[in-house]
Motif scaffolding. Structure first.
Motif, PDB file in Angstrom:
ATOM      1  N   PRO A 117       0.833  -1.206   0.000  1.00  0.00           N
ATOM      2  CA  PRO A 117       0.000   0.000   0.000  1.00  0.00           C
ATOM      3  C   PRO A 117       0.866   1.254   0.000  1.00  0.00           C
ATOM      4  O   PRO A 117       2.039   1.217   0.372  1.00  0.00           O
ATOM      5  N   PRO A 118       0.294   2.378  -0.399  1.00  0.00           N
ATOM      6  CA  PRO A 118       1.060   3.626  -0.363  1.00  0.00           C
ATOM      7  C   PRO A 118       1.426   4.005   1.067  1.00  0.00           C
ATOM      8  O   PRO A 118       0.698   3.706   2.007  1.00  0.00           O
ATOM      9  N   LEU A 119       2.569   4.675   1.205  1.00  0.00           N
ATOM     10  CA  LEU A 119       3.076   5.055   2.519  1.00  0.00           C
ATOM     11  C   LEU A 119       2.962   6.556   2.722  1.00  0.00           C
ATOM     12  O   LEU A 119       2.928   7.337   1.773  1.00  0.00           O
ATOM     13  N   THR A 120       2.916   6.943   3.989  1.00  0.00           N
ATOM     14  CA  THR A 120       2.953   8.351   4.367  1.00  0.00           C
ATOM     15  C   THR A 120       3.794   8.469   5.629  1.00  0.00           C
ATOM     16  O   THR A 120       4.056   7.469   6.314  1.00  0.00           O
ATOM     17  N   VAL A 121       4.239   9.650   5.934  1.00  0.00           N
ATOM     18  CA  VAL A 121       5.003   9.896   7.160  1.00  0.00           C
ATOM     19  C   VAL A 121       4.188  10.837   8.038  1.00  0.00           C
ATOM     20  O   VAL A 121       3.365  11.611   7.542  1.00  0.00           O
ATOM     21  N   PRO A 122       4.392  10.778   9.351  1.00  0.00           N
ATOM     22  CA  PRO A 122       3.631  11.668  10.243  1.00  0.00           C
ATOM     23  C   PRO A 122       3.882  13.136   9.899  1.00  0.00           C
ATOM     24  O   PRO A 122       5.016  13.564   9.733  1.00  0.00           O
ATOM     25  N   GLY A 123       2.821  13.878   9.726  1.00  0.00           N
ATOM     26  CA  GLY A 123       2.909  15.291   9.383  1.00  0.00           C
ATOM     27  C   GLY A 123       3.164  15.543   7.909  1.00  0.00           C
ATOM     28  O   GLY A 123       3.246  16.683   7.478  1.00  0.00           O
ATOM     29  N   GLY A 124       3.291  14.487   7.119  1.00  0.00           N
ATOM     30  CA  GLY A 124       3.558  14.643   5.694  1.00  0.00           C
ATOM     31  C   GLY A 124       2.286  14.885   4.899  1.00  0.00           C
ATOM     32  O   GLY A 124       1.175  14.592   5.353  1.00  0.00           O
ATOM     33  N   THR A 125       2.444  15.410   3.708  1.00  0.00           N
ATOM     34  CA  THR A 125       1.291  15.711   2.866  1.00  0.00           C
ATOM     35  C   THR A 125       1.309  14.918   1.565  1.00  0.00           C
ATOM     36  O   THR A 125       0.534  15.207   0.663  1.00  0.00           O
ATOM     37  N   LEU A 126       2.206  13.921   1.451  1.00  0.00           N
ATOM     38  CA  LEU A 126       2.334  13.163   0.208  1.00  0.00           C
ATOM     39  C   LEU A 126       2.195  11.674   0.459  1.00  0.00           C
ATOM     40  O   LEU A 126       2.563  11.160   1.520  1.00  0.00           O
ATOM     41  N   LEU A 127       1.660  10.972  -0.546  1.00  0.00           N
ATOM     42  CA  LEU A 127       1.634   9.508  -0.557  1.00  0.00           C
ATOM     43  C   LEU A 127       2.831   9.013  -1.362  1.00  0.00           C
ATOM     44  O   LEU A 127       3.157   9.593  -2.399  1.00  0.00           O
ATOM     45  N   HIS A 128       3.469   7.945  -0.921  1.00  0.00           N
ATOM     46  CA  HIS A 128       4.662   7.419  -1.590  1.00  0.00           C
ATOM     47  C   HIS A 128       4.499   5.933  -1.852  1.00  0.00           C
ATOM     48  O   HIS A 128       3.823   5.219  -1.108  1.00  0.00           O
ATOM     49  N   ARG A 129       5.154   5.439  -2.912  1.00  0.00           N
ATOM     50  CA  ARG A 129       5.279   4.000  -3.122  1.00  0.00           C
ATOM     51  C   ARG A 129       6.258   3.467  -2.075  1.00  0.00           C
ATOM     52  O   ARG A 129       7.119   4.213  -1.603  1.00  0.00           O
ATOM     53  N   PRO A 130       6.185   2.167  -1.725  1.00  0.00           N
ATOM     54  CA  PRO A 130       7.134   1.631  -0.742  1.00  0.00           C
ATOM     55  C   PRO A 130       8.597   1.751  -1.175  1.00  0.00           C
ATOM     56  O   PRO A 130       9.477   1.882  -0.342  1.00  0.00           O
ATOM     57  N   CYS A 132       9.916   4.304  -2.838  1.00  0.00           N
ATOM     58  CA  CYS A 132      10.263   5.705  -3.118  1.00  0.00           C
ATOM     59  C   CYS A 132      11.513   6.102  -2.339  1.00  0.00           C
ATOM     60  O   CYS A 132      11.625   5.804  -1.142  1.00  0.00           O
ATOM     61  N   PRO A 133      12.468   6.790  -2.976  1.00  0.00           N
ATOM     62  CA  PRO A 133      13.683   7.178  -2.257  1.00  0.00           C
ATOM     63  C   PRO A 133      13.432   8.196  -1.148  1.00  0.00           C
ATOM     64  O   PRO A 133      14.263   8.353  -0.272  1.00  0.00           O
ATOM     65  N   LEU A 134      12.290   8.873  -1.171  1.00  0.00           N
ATOM     66  CA  LEU A 134      12.013   9.855  -0.127  1.00  0.00           C
ATOM     67  C   LEU A 134      11.584   9.211   1.190  1.00  0.00           C
ATOM     68  O   LEU A 134      11.677   9.844   2.242  1.00  0.00           O
ATOM     69  N   VAL A 135      11.090   7.965   1.164  1.00  0.00           N
ATOM     70  CA  VAL A 135      10.697   7.288   2.399  1.00  0.00           C
ATOM     71  C   VAL A 135      11.522   6.029   2.643  1.00  0.00           C
ATOM     72  O   VAL A 135      11.337   5.372   3.667  1.00  0.00           O
ATOM     73  N   ALA A 136      12.418   5.679   1.742  1.00  0.00           N
ATOM     74  CA  ALA A 136      13.221   4.462   1.923  1.00  0.00           C
ATOM     75  C   ALA A 136      14.098   4.606   3.158  1.00  0.00           C
ATOM     76  O   ALA A 136      14.807   5.594   3.329  1.00  0.00           O
ATOM     77  N   GLY A 137      14.027   3.645   4.042  1.00  0.00           N
ATOM     78  CA  GLY A 137      14.852   3.641   5.243  1.00  0.00           C
ATOM     79  C   GLY A 137      14.303   4.475   6.388  1.00  0.00           C
ATOM     80  O   GLY A 137      14.950   4.578   7.426  1.00  0.00           O
ATOM     81  N   ARG A 138      13.150   5.070   6.226  1.00  0.00           N
ATOM     82  CA  ARG A 138      12.581   5.862   7.316  1.00  0.00           C
ATOM     83  C   ARG A 138      11.753   4.964   8.221  1.00  0.00           C
ATOM     84  O   ARG A 138      10.797   4.320   7.765  1.00  0.00           O
ATOM     85  N   PRO A 139      12.083   4.908   9.494  1.00  0.00           N
ATOM     86  CA  PRO A 139      11.324   4.013  10.391  1.00  0.00           C
ATOM     87  C   PRO A 139       9.921   4.531  10.693  1.00  0.00           C
ATOM     88  O   PRO A 139       9.044   3.757  11.078  1.00  0.00           O
ATOM     89  N   ASP A 140       9.672   5.832  10.493  1.00  0.00           N
ATOM     90  CA  ASP A 140       8.359   6.374  10.814  1.00  0.00           C
ATOM     91  C   ASP A 140       7.381   6.306   9.647  1.00  0.00           C
ATOM     92  O   ASP A 140       6.221   6.696   9.787  1.00  0.00           O
ATOM     93  N   ALA A 141       7.799   5.785   8.486  1.00  0.00           N
ATOM     94  CA  ALA A 141       6.886   5.648   7.347  1.00  0.00           C
ATOM     95  C   ALA A 141       5.917   4.510   7.633  1.00  0.00           C
ATOM     96  O   ALA A 141       6.308   3.433   8.083  1.00  0.00           O
ATOM     97  N   ARG A 142       4.643   4.764   7.385  1.00  0.00           N
ATOM     98  CA  ARG A 142       3.615   3.744   7.651  1.00  0.00           C
ATOM     99  C   ARG A 142       2.606   3.748   6.517  1.00  0.00           C
ATOM    100  O   ARG A 142       2.465   4.747   5.804  1.00  0.00           O
ATOM    101  N   PRO A 143       1.877   2.645   6.330  1.00  0.00           N
ATOM    102  CA  PRO A 143       0.856   2.609   5.279  1.00  0.00           C
ATOM    103  C   PRO A 143      -0.213   3.665   5.546  1.00  0.00           C
ATOM    104  O   PRO A 143      -0.553   3.961   6.680  1.00  0.00           O
ATOM    105  N   TYR A 144      -0.709   4.247   4.477  1.00  0.00           N
ATOM    106  CA  TYR A 144      -1.719   5.298   4.597  1.00  0.00           C
ATOM    107  C   TYR A 144      -2.987   4.725   5.211  1.00  0.00           C
ATOM    108  O   TYR A 144      -3.493   3.692   4.797  1.00  0.00           O
ATOM    109  N   GLY A 145      -3.501   5.393   6.231  1.00  0.00           N
ATOM    110  CA  GLY A 145      -4.718   4.955   6.906  1.00  0.00           C
ATOM    111  C   GLY A 145      -4.418   4.248   8.208  1.00  0.00           C
ATOM    112  O   GLY A 145      -5.301   4.104   9.036  1.00  0.00           O
TER     113      GLY A 145
END
Length: 175
Positions: A117-130, A132-145
């Protein structure tokens, strides 16, 4: 055969441009020399008409050919690469990152780093693919919803990331 002619013409254009530039410069020099030896304007006009004006036209044409010569070669290379792609790819080249078509007409789910599923980060305004280099390796990235609902109930849904361009989330059961 068409590609060979296009490539030949693209390589010939800069040489023709340099030749036109040189010929135009010679004609302008001859016209100037001829006009400089005449005292009256009516005797200078034939040199102007026969040498200087055609020389200036040749200089302009040569400059255009030299400037566009590299573009012609690049266009010939792009045409050749497109021909190779069409010959090699066939139907597989038209399939995007969304997966390959199955025999039943449905589209298979993508496999690999973009599966899930698409990922988002807390306080973020964008959805990312799993993947995506912008969320790769971030422990706070979670599936949207997942996780606690946002404090603002009228907050707009996250926009798709311009880097990875994820598919919009599938509508699920309301929480």
């Amino acid at each position: 055969m068409r590609n060979a002619r296009t490539r030949f013409g693209a390589r010939l254009a800069p040489w023709g441009g340099w030749a036109a530039l040189a010929g135009g410069a010679v004609l302008c020099a001859v016209g100037w020399y001829g006009m400089s030896g005449e005292r009256f304007a009516e005797r200078q006009i034939p040199f102007l008409a026969s040498c200087s004006i055609p020389g200036a036209a040749l200089i302009i044409a040569g400059a255009v050919l030299v400037a566009r010569g590299d573009q012609g070669l690049a266009a010939a290379r792009v045409e050749e690469l497109y021909g190779l792609l069409v010959a090699y790819g066939g139907d597989d080249a038209a399939v995007g990152a969304g997966g390959a078509p199955e025999p039943g007409g449905a589209v298979a789910e993508p496999k690999g780093p973009d599966a899930g599923p698409p990922l988002t980060v807390p306080g973020g305004t964008l959805l990312h693919r799993p993947g995506c280099p912008l969320v790769a390796g971030r422990p706070d990235a979670r599936p949207y919803g997942d996780g606690p609902p946002p404090a603002e109930t009228d907050a707009p849904p996250p926009a798709p990331c311009p880097v990875c361009e994820p598919d919009p989330p599938h509508p699920g059961p309301a929480r």
